[in-house]
Design a protein around this motif. Structure first.
Motif: not given
Length: 514
Positions: A205, A207, A219, A221, A474
């Motif tokens: 991932y 960010e 945020s 990811r 996600r």
């Protein structure tokens, strides 16, 4: 060469002669005739009533009539525990409830490898992703993405394919693919004793902060996917990977009972009305009926019926032969010779000679059709009503169509002629490059996904213990899910980002009430 049974079922369709189809969704013809249902035709008076009751709301100061019953008479009482998605349809008859419970037992069953003394439960694998349906559909809800490198995450898997192949006759724009020569259509991360698993999915991932109009920072990811510990040689150099989290199970029979004509009427592939939304139907091959049918189930609407979706999961996820996919080796490719030589769980004269016989598949199908949708909560709360107005103002209802009325049915009283509120059009939409898996499926491109139903979304964390959304989990909450929208939903997504904080909170409150 045909690599395995699931590919065979679809690629054989290329040699079939199907009813001639037009690419105009309004004139797909008799092959899209809801032949999976025993339909009582609507009268003109009923059609007029349906048009009136499904019209868009104009008053957001109070709930609409029947809004509290998202599944009509099939709605169940909302529970504040993990059983919220596991109740039978609210209108199920006492004598049919036993079939629901038997189907539930099969859905929760843990299968074992063959040969085994438990003849009714053997035949798992040889390669598989889970030992039981509920290992993926947690308490009949969503699966989850792995939380770390040691998380098995059996409720998420990778679809595999390579370019090529021929689509079924009569399905326009069919984007045919082939299985990976060594690994088939799905990466199996588990195997029975004496067999090697195919590999494991690796997720990384990144960010990325997103600043909203009021200065708030969210945020997101962004995942990237790879495969490690490959057990059967390299993947094809052009392999396409598509991560999938198991979707929730509620209300499937009601979605299956929406008239195909009503869904096709919502399609606007050329955006003729200029609203920026161009939903398209996925037309897929029916293994059971051997004709093209409207796709309704799966993240790209790749399955036409609950029965086919269930049968494909038995075969692909657990390696269990069944009436629609009778190969006992499941996802073992021709290149996996040791896998194909493993003992099967099919006993001559028992269970139709299959690992999952017709009666068992029917019971699981009945169970899946009748998982009840919980009643709305707090729908008359002023903040929720404000959020509903925001939802419509942003244009979210253009894809997440709130209301439908199901067919009248001879033999499915639970699903017959119900006003339902699933918040989906069951069509494919281009969701932008950010959500693209770049893997086509039937008529769905690598950027298109079926609009997921929103009913029950506010109880997802209560049922599963997590709040992950979208096709690969996600998004860690509803706001992140909204901000990932792109493509046809870009305008609505930008509208969410521009909302003042109170309206944004109201929108989330509305979604959580569904």
């Amino acid at each position: 060469m045909i690599r395995h049974a699931l590919a065979l079922s679809f690629l054989l369709a290329a040699t079939q002669t199907a009813t001639a189809q037009s690419d105009d969704p309004a004139t797909f013809g008799p092959a899209l005739d809801d032949r999976h249902l025993s339909v009582i035709p609507r009268t003109e008076a009923e059609a007029a009533r349906i048009r009136a009751v499904t019209a868009a709301p104009t008053d957001f100061t109070r709930p609409e009539a029947f809004e509290g019953l998202p599944a009509g008479k099939a709605t169940v009482r909302a529970r504040a525990n993990a059983d919220a998605f596991s109740l039978p349809s609210g209108n199920i008859a006492f004598d049919r409830e036993m079939d629901f419970k038997l189907g539930n037992g099969l859905f929760k069953k843990l299968w074992v490898s063959a040969p085994s003394s438990t003849l009714a439960s053997d035949g798992l694998g040889p390669l598989y992703n889970a030992r039981g349906c509920q290992n993926c559909h947690i308490k009949d809800g969503r699966g989850h993405a792995p939380e770390g490198p040691d998380d098995g995450a059996v409720s998420m898997f990778l679809r595999l394919s390579v370019p090529g192949g021929t689509g079924p006759a009569g399905i326009a724009d069919y984007l045919a693919t082939l299985p990976d020569p060594n690994y088939g259509e799905q990466l199996q991360d588990l195997a029975i004793a004496g067999q090697a698993a195919e590999g494991r999915m690796v997720i990384t991932y990144t960010e990325t902060p997103v600043t909203l109009a009021d200065g708030s920072v969210v945020s997101l990811r962004a995942p990237s996917y790879a495969v490690a510990d490959l057990g059967y040689g390299p993947l094809h150099p052009d392999v396409m990977l598509s991560p999938r989290v198991a979707p929730q199970m509620i209300g499937l029979g009601l979605l299956e009972a929406i008239p195909a004509a009503d869904i096709l009427a919502l399609a606007d592939p050329d955006d003729a009305d200029g609203d920026g939304i161009s939903g398209r139907p996925n037309i897929v091959w029916s293994v059971e009926y051997q004709v093209p049918m409207l796709g309704r189930f799966g993240l790209k609407a790749g399955a036409p019926t609950v029965r086919q979706q269930s049968a494909a999961a038995f075969a692909g996820d657990m390696g269990l032969s069944n009436p629609l996919f009778p190969d006992p080796s499941g996802e073992c490719t021709m290149a996996q010779t040791l896998c194909r030589d493993a003992p099967a769980g099919q006993e001559p004269g028992l269970r139709d000679g299959l690992e999952v016989d017709g009666q068992s598949l029917d019971l699981v199908t009945f169970y899946s059709r009748n998982l009840g949708v919980p009643a709305r909560r707090g729908m008359d709360d002023p903040q929720v009503l404000r959020g509903k107005a925001v939802f419509h103002d942003l244009g979210c209802a253009a894809c997440h169509t709130p209301k439908h009325v199901t067919h009248r049915l001879h033999d499915q009283p639970e699903q017959s002629f119900q006003l339902i509120w699933p918040y989906t059009d069951l069509l494919l939409h281009d969701m932008g490059e950010g959500l693209a898996d770049n893997r086509p499926e039937a008529r769905a491109t690598g950027r298109e996904w079926r609009t997921p139903p929103l009913w029950g979304i506010g109880l997802s964390a209560t049922v599963t213990g997590h709040s992950q959304f979208l096709h690969d989990g996600r998004a860690r909450n509803l706001l992140e899910a909204l901000l990932w929208h792109g493509g046809e939903a870009q305008t609505a997504r930008d509208g969410v980002a521009a909302l003042p904080a109170p309206d944004r909170a109201a929108l989330i409150a509305f979604l959580e009430s569904l």
